[in-house]
Design a protein around this motif. Structure first.
Motif, PDB file in Angstrom:
ATOM      1  N   SER A 120      50.535  51.316  36.243  1.00 39.92           N
ATOM      2  CA  SER A 120      49.675  51.649  36.852  1.00 39.92           C
ATOM      3  C   SER A 120      50.022  52.297  38.749  1.00 39.92           C
ATOM      4  CB  SER A 120      48.377  51.322  37.560  1.00 39.92           C
ATOM      5  OG  SER A 120      48.268  49.862  37.510  1.00 39.92           O
ATOM      6  N   SER A 121      50.099  50.558  39.080  1.00 38.26           N
ATOM      7  CA  SER A 121      51.149  50.987  40.498  1.00 38.26           C
ATOM      8  C   SER A 121      52.147  51.604  40.879  1.00 38.26           C
ATOM      9  CB  SER A 121      51.303  49.077  41.389  1.00 38.26           C
ATOM     10  OG  SER A 121      52.444  49.086  40.749  1.00 38.26           O
ATOM     11  N   TYR A 158      51.722  55.368  41.438  1.00 37.74           N
ATOM     12  CA  TYR A 158      50.894  55.861  43.359  1.00 37.74           C
ATOM     13  C   TYR A 158      52.399  55.847  44.738  1.00 37.74           C
ATOM     14  CZ  TYR A 158      46.232  54.365  42.239  1.00 37.74           C
ATOM     15  OH  TYR A 158      45.192  55.198  40.874  1.00 37.74           O
ATOM     16  N   ASN A 179      51.880  47.474  30.939  1.00 40.01           N
ATOM     17  CA  ASN A 179      51.928  47.231  31.340  1.00 40.01           C
ATOM     18  C   ASN A 179      54.089  46.270  31.322  1.00 40.01           C
ATOM     19  OD1 ASN A 179      53.215  44.497  29.771  1.00 40.01           O
ATOM     20  ND2 ASN A 179      50.489  43.363  30.252  1.00 40.01           N
ATOM     21  N   ARG A 182      57.893  46.242  37.115  1.00 38.40           N
ATOM     22  CA  ARG A 182      58.056  45.188  37.599  1.00 38.40           C
ATOM     23  C   ARG A 182      57.712  44.103  37.123  1.00 38.40           C
ATOM     24  NH1 ARG A 182      56.293  47.161  43.205  1.00 38.40           N
ATOM     25  NH2 ARG A 182      55.323  49.398  43.220  1.00 38.40           N
ATOM     26  N   GLU A 187      42.536  44.236  36.377  1.00 31.97           N
ATOM     27  CA  GLU A 187      43.339  45.383  37.141  1.00 31.97           C
ATOM     28  C   GLU A 187      43.025  45.922  38.473  1.00 31.97           C
ATOM     29  OE1 GLU A 187      42.306  48.945  34.345  1.00 31.97           O
ATOM     30  OE2 GLU A 187      40.748  49.645  35.609  1.00 31.97           O
ATOM     31  N   LEU A 188      44.277  46.435  38.478  1.00 35.76           N
ATOM     32  CA  LEU A 188      44.563  46.664  39.719  1.00 35.76           C
ATOM     33  C   LEU A 188      43.455  47.141  40.758  1.00 35.76           C
ATOM     34  CD1 LEU A 188      46.135  47.544  42.454  1.00 35.76           C
ATOM     35  CD2 LEU A 188      46.742  49.394  41.901  1.00 35.76           C
ATOM     36  N   HIS A 189      42.572  48.727  40.121  1.00 39.50           N
ATOM     37  CA  HIS A 189      41.528  49.036  40.483  1.00 39.50           C
ATOM     38  C   HIS A 189      40.498  47.910  40.791  1.00 39.50           C
ATOM     39  CE1 HIS A 189      43.858  52.649  40.344  1.00 39.50           C
ATOM     40  NE2 HIS A 189      43.928  52.710  39.345  1.00 39.50           N
ATOM     41  N   VAL A 220      49.368  43.783  46.973  1.00 39.12           N
ATOM     42  CA  VAL A 220      49.410  45.362  46.366  1.00 39.12           C
ATOM     43  C   VAL A 220      51.123  45.502  47.062  1.00 39.12           C
ATOM     44  CG1 VAL A 220      47.076  45.547  45.518  1.00 39.12           C
ATOM     45  CG2 VAL A 220      48.656  46.465  47.773  1.00 39.12           C
ATOM     46  N   LEU A 222      50.349  51.756  47.438  1.00 36.94           N
ATOM     47  CA  LEU A 222      48.710  51.436  47.422  1.00 36.94           C
ATOM     48  C   LEU A 222      48.081  51.831  48.705  1.00 36.94           C
ATOM     49  CD1 LEU A 222      50.458  50.915  44.793  1.00 36.94           C
ATOM     50  CD2 LEU A 222      48.222  49.990  44.508  1.00 36.94           C
TER      51      LEU A 222
END
Length: 305
Positions: A98-99, A102, A127, A146, A226-228, A243, A247
């Motif tokens: 997801s990162s 962005y 992931n 990543r 998760e990130l959010h 992060v 982002l």
């Protein structure tokens, strides 16, 4: 020695019984016993101790079982990847974390579609660990992640290193101090919100390894899904998180993003494909990625499919 011999042996090893293995394989017991005996004669060692009930593998049998499992998995992966390759001309399936969405990935996809308007592009949020599985199972054709995982069937290309930044609540002392940069030692006693919780290994492990490599320890951290969620909790003043720089426009009215000293902490952007996959579509995808890198002035090392 044929693949069916491996399948027969694995069934016996796991069922610990010739009768149960035969039922699992939908064959009768006598032919199965003969096949295993032939396998042992061909190798020249006893693999199964038949004196025990339930059956027990010999030391050589245990060794053979571990490798037989790997060989069959590679064989199955080869089949599924070949089937996917046969359907490669009409679509391109891309996995991403997801990162990266962005960053420039949307522009990469848009430009790819300009070059190949008749190719159907399918996107899957996965992931880095899930991407490896999806590639070997033939479910996707390329991925952007990543983390670096070792897999003989997958080729990893580090496209570039992206700076990491610290997301800090707007009312936090580090934010009010208007610090130009931070170091990891500044975070050792802060409440860190790390993501994602599963499956592992994940970005959590990457961040904790950054501390360990500098003989530091994150004394207080909480794992979030998760990130959010991590950014939402930062905005609520519950802690800090780390992060990728792309982002830092998110929730900017509630969060201050502070870089690390001299930008020394980075996260790789990794493009993964199946080994020996030389598709024109993959070449185009990589080319348009580098085109956008050049336009943005990113530093990178050029790779080739």
């Amino acid at each position: 020695m044929e693949l069916r011999h491996l399948r027969y042996f694995i069934a016996v090893a796991e069922e610990k019984s010739f009768n149960k293995a035969a039922a699992r394989l939908y064959i009768s017991q006598p032919p199965l016993s003969r096949q295993i005996k032939q396998l042992e004669e061909e190798i020249g060692v006893t693999l199964i101790d038949r004196e025990n009930r339930p059956l027990k593998l010999t030391e050589a049998g245990e060794f053979f079982y571990d490798h037989a499992i790997q060989i069959l998995k590679k064989s199955d992966d080869l089949r599924t990847m070949t089937i996917r390759k046969g359907n490669f001309d009409n679509s391109l399936s891309i996995g991403f974390v997801s990162s990266i969405l962005y960053g420039i990935l949307p522009r990469v996809i848009s430009r790819f579609r300009e070059v190949h308007p008749n190719i159907e592009v399918k996107l899957y949020e996965l992931n880095s660990w899930q991407q490896t599985q999806a590639l070997t199972e033939g479910k996707i054709d390329v991925s952007f992640g990543r983390l670096l995982f070792e897999d003989a069937s997958i080729r990893r290309m580090v496209l570039r290193e992206e700076d990491l930044v610290v997301a800090v609540p707007i009312e936090h002392p580090l934010s009010k101090e208007k610090r130009d940069s931070l170091s990891l030692i500044d975070l050792t006693n802060e409440n860190l919100l790390l993501y994602p919780t599963a499956p592992r290994p994940s970005f959590i492990d990457y961040v904790l390894e950054l501390f360990e490599n500098r003989n530091l320890k994150a004394n207080y951290f909480m794992e979030v899904r998760e990130l959010h969620i991590a950014l939402g909790l930062v905005a609520a003043g519950e802690g800090l998180t780390i992060v990728p720089k792309t982002l830092e426009h998110l929730r900017h009215q509630e969060i201050t993003y502070i870089p690390f000293e001299e930008g020394i902490l980075t996260s790789p952007i990794v493009m993964s494909v199946r080994h020996f996959d030389k598709s024109e579509l993959l070449e185009t995808l990589l080319d348009v990625t580098y085109q956008i890198y050049d336009e943005e002035g990113f530093i990178y090392k050029r790779e080739k499919i």
